[in-house]
Design a protein around this motif. Structure first.
Motif, PDB file in Angstrom:
ATOM      1  N   GLN A 202      55.453  45.510   1.272  1.00 57.57           N
ATOM      2  CA  GLN A 202      55.827  45.325   2.669  1.00 57.57           C
ATOM      3  C   GLN A 202      57.256  45.794   2.894  1.00 57.57           C
ATOM      4  N   ARG A 203      57.594  45.918   4.163  1.00 59.12           N
ATOM      5  CA  ARG A 203      58.951  46.314   4.504  1.00 59.12           C
ATOM      6  C   ARG A 203      59.850  45.094   4.439  1.00 59.12           C
ATOM      7  N   VAL A 204      61.032  45.250   3.839  1.00 56.58           N
ATOM      8  CA  VAL A 204      61.949  44.145   3.620  1.00 56.58           C
ATOM      9  C   VAL A 204      63.253  44.413   4.361  1.00 56.58           C
ATOM     10  N   LYS A 205      63.757  43.369   5.020  1.00 55.66           N
ATOM     11  CA  LYS A 205      65.052  43.464   5.692  1.00 55.66           C
ATOM     12  C   LYS A 205      66.024  42.537   5.001  1.00 55.66           C
ATOM     13  N   ILE A 206      67.106  43.086   4.511  1.00 55.59           N
ATOM     14  CA  ILE A 206      68.107  42.288   3.822  1.00 55.59           C
ATOM     15  C   ILE A 206      69.476  42.665   4.355  1.00 55.59           C
ATOM     16  N   ASN A 207      70.179  41.652   4.824  1.00 54.49           N
ATOM     17  CA  ASN A 207      71.538  41.838   5.347  1.00 54.49           C
ATOM     18  C   ASN A 207      71.601  42.953   6.394  1.00 54.49           C
ATOM     19  N   GLY A 208      70.564  42.976   7.257  1.00 51.76           N
ATOM     20  CA  GLY A 208      70.570  43.930   8.359  1.00 51.76           C
ATOM     21  C   GLY A 208      69.997  45.295   8.050  1.00 51.76           C
ATOM     22  N   ILE A 209      69.625  45.554   6.808  1.00 55.71           N
ATOM     23  CA  ILE A 209      69.082  46.858   6.415  1.00 55.71           C
ATOM     24  C   ILE A 209      67.629  46.704   6.007  1.00 55.71           C
ATOM     25  N   SER A 210      66.732  47.541   6.552  1.00 56.27           N
ATOM     26  CA  SER A 210      65.309  47.501   6.224  1.00 56.27           C
ATOM     27  C   SER A 210      64.978  48.578   5.198  1.00 56.27           C
ATOM     28  N   ILE A 211      64.158  48.185   4.206  1.00 55.31           N
ATOM     29  CA  ILE A 211      63.728  49.145   3.183  1.00 55.31           C
ATOM     30  C   ILE A 211      62.232  48.975   2.934  1.00 55.31           C
ATOM     31  N   ASN A 212      61.587  50.027   2.501  1.00 58.29           N
ATOM     32  CA  ASN A 212      60.212  49.948   2.015  1.00 58.29           C
ATOM     33  C   ASN A 212      60.279  49.767   0.505  1.00 58.29           C
ATOM     34  N   ALA A 213      60.101  48.525   0.052  1.00 55.09           N
ATOM     35  CA  ALA A 213      60.261  48.228  -1.373  1.00 55.09           C
ATOM     36  C   ALA A 213      59.187  48.929  -2.194  1.00 55.09           C
ATOM     37  N   VAL A 214      59.588  49.422  -3.361  1.00 59.18           N
ATOM     38  CA  VAL A 214      58.623  50.015  -4.290  1.00 59.18           C
ATOM     39  C   VAL A 214      57.651  48.943  -4.757  1.00 59.18           C
ATOM     40  N   SER A 215      58.170  47.761  -5.068  1.00 61.43           N
ATOM     41  CA  SER A 215      57.344  46.617  -5.468  1.00 61.43           C
ATOM     42  C   SER A 215      58.057  45.344  -5.051  1.00 61.43           C
ATOM     43  N   MET A 216      57.290  44.399  -4.487  1.00 62.52           N
ATOM     44  CA  MET A 216      57.893  43.126  -4.116  1.00 62.52           C
ATOM     45  C   MET A 216      58.208  42.275  -5.340  1.00 62.52           C
ATOM     46  N   TRP A 217      57.786  42.726  -6.518  1.00 61.61           N
ATOM     47  CA  TRP A 217      58.145  42.041  -7.762  1.00 61.61           C
ATOM     48  C   TRP A 217      59.498  42.523  -8.290  1.00 61.61           C
ATOM     49  N   ASN A 218      60.041  43.592  -7.709  1.00 57.82           N
ATOM     50  CA  ASN A 218      61.378  44.040  -8.078  1.00 57.82           C
ATOM     51  C   ASN A 218      62.412  43.096  -7.474  1.00 57.82           C
ATOM     52  N   ALA A 219      63.576  43.036  -8.080  1.00 57.56           N
ATOM     53  CA  ALA A 219      64.680  42.244  -7.536  1.00 57.56           C
ATOM     54  C   ALA A 219      65.372  43.065  -6.452  1.00 57.56           C
ATOM     55  N   ILE A 220      65.451  42.508  -5.248  1.00 55.76           N
ATOM     56  CA  ILE A 220      66.087  43.203  -4.123  1.00 55.76           C
ATOM     57  C   ILE A 220      67.336  42.415  -3.750  1.00 55.76           C
ATOM     58  N   TRP A 221      68.488  43.091  -3.783  1.00 56.95           N
ATOM     59  CA  TRP A 221      69.745  42.401  -3.571  1.00 56.95           C
ATOM     60  C   TRP A 221      70.739  43.325  -2.871  1.00 56.95           C
ATOM     61  N   SER A 222      71.868  42.777  -2.502  1.00 55.54           N
ATOM     62  CA  SER A 222      72.839  43.590  -1.756  1.00 55.54           C
ATOM     63  C   SER A 222      74.263  43.224  -2.155  1.00 55.54           C
ATOM     64  N   ILE A 223      75.171  44.113  -1.805  1.00 55.59           N
ATOM     65  CA  ILE A 223      76.600  43.867  -1.973  1.00 55.59           C
ATOM     66  C   ILE A 223      77.240  43.943  -0.595  1.00 55.59           C
ATOM     67  N   SER A 224      78.014  42.933  -0.269  1.00 52.99           N
ATOM     68  CA  SER A 224      78.682  42.927   1.034  1.00 52.99           C
ATOM     69  C   SER A 224      80.153  42.545   0.869  1.00 52.99           C
ATOM     70  N   ARG A 225      80.920  42.879   1.857  1.00 52.45           N
ATOM     71  CA  ARG A 225      82.356  42.575   1.873  1.00 52.45           C
ATOM     72  C   ARG A 225      82.722  41.941   3.218  1.00 52.45           C
ATOM     73  N   ARG A 226      83.766  41.145   3.226  1.00 53.67           N
ATOM     74  CA  ARG A 226      84.258  40.585   4.465  1.00 53.67           C
ATOM     75  C   ARG A 226      85.257  41.541   5.105  1.00 53.67           C
ATOM     76  N   ASP A 227      85.013  41.864   6.355  1.00 54.41           N
ATOM     77  CA  ASP A 227      85.955  42.663   7.151  1.00 54.41           C
ATOM     78  C   ASP A 227      86.878  41.669   7.863  1.00 54.41           C
ATOM     79  N   THR A 228      88.048  41.437   7.266  1.00 46.83           N
ATOM     80  CA  THR A 228      88.944  40.411   7.814  1.00 46.83           C
ATOM     81  C   THR A 228      89.539  40.817   9.145  1.00 46.83           C
ATOM     82  N   VAL A 229      89.603  42.115   9.389  1.00 49.59           N
ATOM     83  CA  VAL A 229      90.164  42.578  10.662  1.00 49.59           C
ATOM     84  C   VAL A 229      89.233  42.213  11.813  1.00 49.59           C
ATOM     85  N   ASN A 230      87.944  42.536  11.617  1.00 49.12           N
ATOM     86  CA  ASN A 230      86.952  42.261  12.667  1.00 49.12           C
ATOM     87  C   ASN A 230      86.228  40.928  12.458  1.00 49.12           C
TER      88      ASN A 230
END
Length: 276
Positions: A224-252
């Motif tokens: 299925q299509r997965v949305k993580i942290n605002g980004i949608s992807i078509n996962a190769v397998s839902m058994w894969n680990a899906i994760w993200s890296i984010s940063r804080r924008d202190t200005v905004n």
């Protein structure tokens, strides 16, 4: 001839309330002292019910002849042997859908922010859940527990007992904990995880062959299509680990998504060799 059911009936009941066995007693009185045991037996056979609960009538015993044309019988009931007609190549599939809890750190969306103090502008967490509001590198995200659906498919496969040898068990061991490399039971590659295989006690069918049942359990996560942290992807397998890296924008005062990653954590196996 006259027949009456005696009060000395016995029943075996399982913890779920199912009658798994019974014994009914009957007394037959004939009008004379001639040997009428065959007639009495036939009368009991026609009178006794075919089932007591789920237990089926198995046999009738002539247990006593007190005399004076009286005969006493016992009718025995047991659960029908559902496996007795198996021939060694049955494959029976069932499924189960239920929820299990997982901890998530990203929401589908931020629905609304409720200000706690009219003089303070609340920080925007983005889709992060349970963020402590700190802007430095020591900030933490607690997340929350949510229920997600889990599909389980079960196959009870019957084999000749001689087939379940060391080579057979090694083959199962080599596939346990792997994903399907090809289409399996109408599921696409990478959707099915082989969870377990459990053998029953050996039993003998009506032809005198020794058989065993093996219960296979598979967990399914359809693609299925997965949305993580605002980004949608078509996962190769839902058994894969899906994760993200984010940063804080202190200005905004916002969370910036640097990237979403899909990492494979399971090996693939050829499930076609299971012959199910």
């Amino acid at each position: 001839m006259q027949i009456q059911r005696k009060l000395s009936a016995k029943q075996t009941v399982s913890r779920t309330g199912q009658c798994t066995g019974a014994k009914l007693s009957y007394q037959v009185n004939s009008p004379d002292n001639l040997d009428r045991s065959s007639e009495a037996l036939e009368l009991v056979r026609n009178t006794a019910p075919a089932y007591v609960g789920s237990a089926r009538k198995q046999n009738i015993e002539l247990v006593k002849i007190p005399g004076n044309g009286t005969y006493e019988f016992e009718v025995n009931y047991t659960l029908p042997e559902a496996v007795e007609e198996k021939v060694g190549n049955e494959r029976i599939w069932t499924f189960e859908v239920k929820n299990h809890s997982v901890r998530v750190f990203d929401a589908k969306e931020l629905v609304r922010i409720y200000p706690g103090n009219p003089k303070i502008v609340p920080p925007d967490p983005g889709t992060r859940i349970g963020w402590d509001g700190r802007m430095d590198g020591d900030s933490g995200i607690e997340g929350t527990l949510v229920n997600v659906p889990e599909l389980k498919e079960i196959c009870v496969a019957t084999y000749f007992a001689r087939q379940v040898n060391t080579a057979f068990r090694k083959n199962l061991f080599s596939l346990a904990g792997k994903l399907n490399s090809g289409t399996f039971h109408r599921w696409a590659p990478g959707e099915v995880l082989f969870e377990s295989a459990v053998q029953s006690d050996p039993f003998t069918n009506t032809a005198g062959k020794e058989l065993v049942d093996i219960t296979y359990t598979f967990l399914v996560r359809p693609a299925q299509r997965v949305k993580i942290n605002g980004i949608s992807i078509n996962a190769v397998s839902m058994w894969n680990a899906i994760w993200s890296i984010s940063r804080r924008d202190t200005v905004n005062n916002a969370t910036v998504n640097c990237g979403v990653y899909e990492s494979r954590v399971y090996d693939y196996g050829n499930f076609s060799v299971l012959d199910i």
